[in-house]
Design a protein around this motif. Structure first.
Motif, PDB file in Angstrom:
ATOM      1  N   ARG A  41      -9.493   1.105  -5.393  1.00 63.24           N
ATOM      2  CA  ARG A  41      -9.246   1.902  -4.188  1.00 63.24           C
ATOM      3  C   ARG A  41      -7.866   2.569  -4.249  1.00 63.24           C
ATOM      4  N   LYS A  42      -6.873   1.844  -4.754  1.00 60.92           N
ATOM      5  CA  LYS A  42      -5.558   2.457  -4.936  1.00 60.92           C
ATOM      6  C   LYS A  42      -5.641   3.626  -5.908  1.00 60.92           C
ATOM      7  N   ILE A  97      -7.128   6.616  -4.060  1.00 57.25           N
ATOM      8  CA  ILE A  97      -6.180   7.203  -3.117  1.00 57.25           C
ATOM      9  C   ILE A  97      -5.052   7.919  -3.870  1.00 57.25           C
ATOM     10  N   PRO A 140      -4.390   3.089   4.672  1.00 59.16           N
ATOM     11  CA  PRO A 140      -5.439   3.677   3.831  1.00 59.16           C
ATOM     12  C   PRO A 140      -6.171   2.656   2.975  1.00 59.16           C
ATOM     13  N   TYR A 156      -4.644  13.721   1.380  1.00 60.89           N
ATOM     14  CA  TYR A 156      -5.503  12.626   1.825  1.00 60.89           C
ATOM     15  C   TYR A 156      -4.682  11.388   2.160  1.00 60.89           C
ATOM     16  N   HIS A 157      -4.918  10.808   3.341  1.00 61.68           N
ATOM     17  CA  HIS A 157      -4.278   9.570   3.788  1.00 61.68           C
ATOM     18  C   HIS A 157      -2.758   9.670   3.849  1.00 61.68           C
ATOM     19  N   ASP A 158      -2.224  10.874   3.931  1.00 65.75           N
ATOM     20  CA  ASP A 158      -0.772  11.033   4.010  1.00 65.75           C
ATOM     21  C   ASP A 158      -0.395  11.365   5.449  1.00 65.75           C
ATOM     22  N   CYS A 166       0.839  -1.199   0.000  1.00 61.63           N
ATOM     23  CA  CYS A 166       0.000   0.000   0.000  1.00 61.63           C
ATOM     24  C   CYS A 166       0.873   1.248   0.000  1.00 61.63           C
ATOM     25  N   THR A 173     -11.332   8.856   8.785  1.00 60.47           N
ATOM     26  CA  THR A 173      -9.881   8.875   8.660  1.00 60.47           C
ATOM     27  C   THR A 173      -9.323  10.107   9.379  1.00 60.47           C
ATOM     28  N   GLN A 227      -6.235  11.354  -4.946  1.00 59.38           N
ATOM     29  CA  GLN A 227      -6.353  12.319  -3.854  1.00 59.38           C
ATOM     30  C   GLN A 227      -5.014  12.622  -3.205  1.00 59.38           C
ATOM     31  N   LEU A 228      -4.069  11.710  -3.343  1.00 59.90           N
ATOM     32  CA  LEU A 228      -2.761  11.888  -2.703  1.00 59.90           C
ATOM     33  C   LEU A 228      -1.827  12.741  -3.547  1.00 59.90           C
ATOM     34  N   HIS A 266      -7.599  12.312   8.040  1.00 60.38           N
ATOM     35  CA  HIS A 266      -7.797  13.418   7.102  1.00 60.38           C
ATOM     36  C   HIS A 266      -9.176  14.039   7.282  1.00 60.38           C
TER      37      HIS A 266
END
Length: 444
Positions: A202-203, A206, A311, A344-346, A112, A327, A209-210, A329
């Motif tokens: 999903r990856k 993410i 994430p 996001y998710h970082d 991930c 989350t 958004q990342l 975030h």
């Protein structure tokens, strides 16, 4: 005790689904190539590792026996298998490896975006999936013309990284194109168009958004003839907005420790606590291993849960839990007015901006968009000497609560305690006889 684990039917369905997914891809490869046995052997010998753990996801467990035989015959040493991870299978399970004092881990399967803490030397062996390069090149040529592809970056998901050398043929034709594997740390696609090659939706979400590319396109095996433009799911956007309002309305927040292998997880935990305190919210730290519906149902007093973890966890999309799970975030965007730059998710970017909370201004009064009522925030000065409330699950399944005040302090049941030395010692006496419908000592 069965309530402490996932539903058996769900686990069975998940296992069958993953086996079907991998039977058409992984089993077409030779084991030596699929698991990079020579590379693993060289890494173990070069690092002088004496006790190594092999971590497998659920969908690769059918190969464990054969892979272990190959490893032990090549290395002339015993190896350990991590088949049931403490949290998510895409993250390195340092907890399980520490139980046997392992000095090396070989992680197989999907990985991930999480940055590991690297407390034990680890080698990542990505999964491999087949796809037709000719079809990809044709689809690429149809979408990106030769004179307009100077700002295009191609990103390979982990199952296709093994094709990276062959993918360089695109760079020979279009020299301005950049090619990256998803495992690289220096990916920069701002103001560029991106073609994402991968099957994990999903990856893909993410990644968008990342890294926030200018435009995002994707190519996968389900539709190999075309390159498709990516668009954010409107339902997902609406749900994120709804969850932010839930966080603002909440009075008590449960902070779930969903990992101990992701870098900066402790920093994020303290950041979530500080945000809760600034907004007058009571917080509880929860550590129960893999969260399940039955585990979290023990705490109905909490309004919302924030999960600090991987994430790729599908718990964020689940509707089975009694209270929403968000989350870090989401908490940032809801409670921190300066969170526009947080990705996001970082977790790394959150940790680097840990000092910005000292300068935020809290709205003492605003209106809830869910209930229409006025929300008031009591100004709470953070007390660094206050002991954090901790909720944990013991090995025997009993729930341990530690708190000084708040909603949970009014509970009459506060967990199973042995109370050693606090109960009076008595001689054993004869108990009741018979069956529940009528004991011998009961009146007829």
């Amino acid at each position: 005790m069965t309530q402490l684990y996932s539903n058996e039917l769900i686990s069975l369905e998940k296992k069958i689904q993953n086996l079907e997914m991998t039977s058409s891809n992984c089993r077409e490869f030779d084991l030596d190539f699929l698991y990079d046995l020579q590379r693993c052997k060289d890494w173990i010998i070069a690092n002088n590792i004496k006790k190594v753990c092999l971590q497998f996801p659920d969908y690769l467990l059918y190969d464990v026996a054969n892979v272990v035989k190959l490893f032990e015959s090549a290395l002339e040493m015993h190896v350990y298998v991590l088949g049931d991870t403490s949290y998510e299978s895409c993250c390195v399970d340092y907890v399980a490896a520490a139980h046997i004092n392992a000095d090396g881990i070989v992680h197989f399967g999907s990985t991930c975006f999480s940055k590991p803490v690297e407390v034990i030397p680890t080698l990542l062996v990505h999964e491999k999936s087949k796809f037709d390069l000719d079809k990809l090149f044709n689809a690429f040529a149809d979408q990106f013309h030769a004179d307009t592809c100077g700002d295009v970056s191609v990103i390979l998901d982990t199952p296709f990284i093994y094709k990276k050398e062959q993918m360089r043929l695109i760079k020979d034709i279009h020299q301005d194109i950049t090619l990256h594997g998803l495992d690289e740390e220096d990916i920069n696609v701002e103001n560029r168009r991106v073609l994402y090659v991968g099957d994990n939706n999903r990856k893909l979400m993410i990644f968008n958004q990342l890294y926030k590319p200018k435009e995002l396109f994707y190519y996968n095996n389900s539709n190999p003839e075309y390159v498709q433009a990516y668009a954010m799911d409107l339902k997902a956007i609406k749900r994120r907005s709804y969850l932010r309002e839930v966080i603002k309305d909440s009075k008590t927040v449960g902070i779930i420790m969903g990992t101990v292998s992701v870098k900066n997880y402790k920093v994020i935990m303290h950041r979530m606590i500080k945000l809760c305190r600034l907004h007058g919210k009571k917080h509880y730290l929860i550590s129960v291993g893999k969260p399940t519906v039955a585990k979290l149902a023990n705490y109905p007093e909490l309004d919302v849960y924030v999960l600090i973890g991987c994430p790729m966890n599908d718990i964020f999309d689940s509707r089975d839990y009694y209270k929403p799970i968000v989350t870090p975030h989401d908490v940032e965007t809801a409670l921190n007015p300066n969170a526009a730059g947080v990705r996001y998710h970082d977790l790394t970017s959150l940790a680097e901006n840990n000092d910005d909370l000292n300068n935020i201004s809290v709205n003492v009064c605003d209106v809830s968009l869910l209930s229409g009522t006025v929300r008031t925030v009591e100004e709470v000065q953070p007390d660094e000497n206050t002991n954090d409330t901790i909720i944990s699950l013991r090995q025997d399944g009993s729930v341990a609560l530690q708190y000084k005040d708040g909603h949970l302090s009014s509970r009459t049941w506060k967990g199973l305690e042995q109370n050693i030395g606090k109960t009076e010692v008595e001689l054993a006496s004869e108990g009741r006889k018979g069956i529940a419908s009528g004991y011998e000592t009961e009146p007829k």
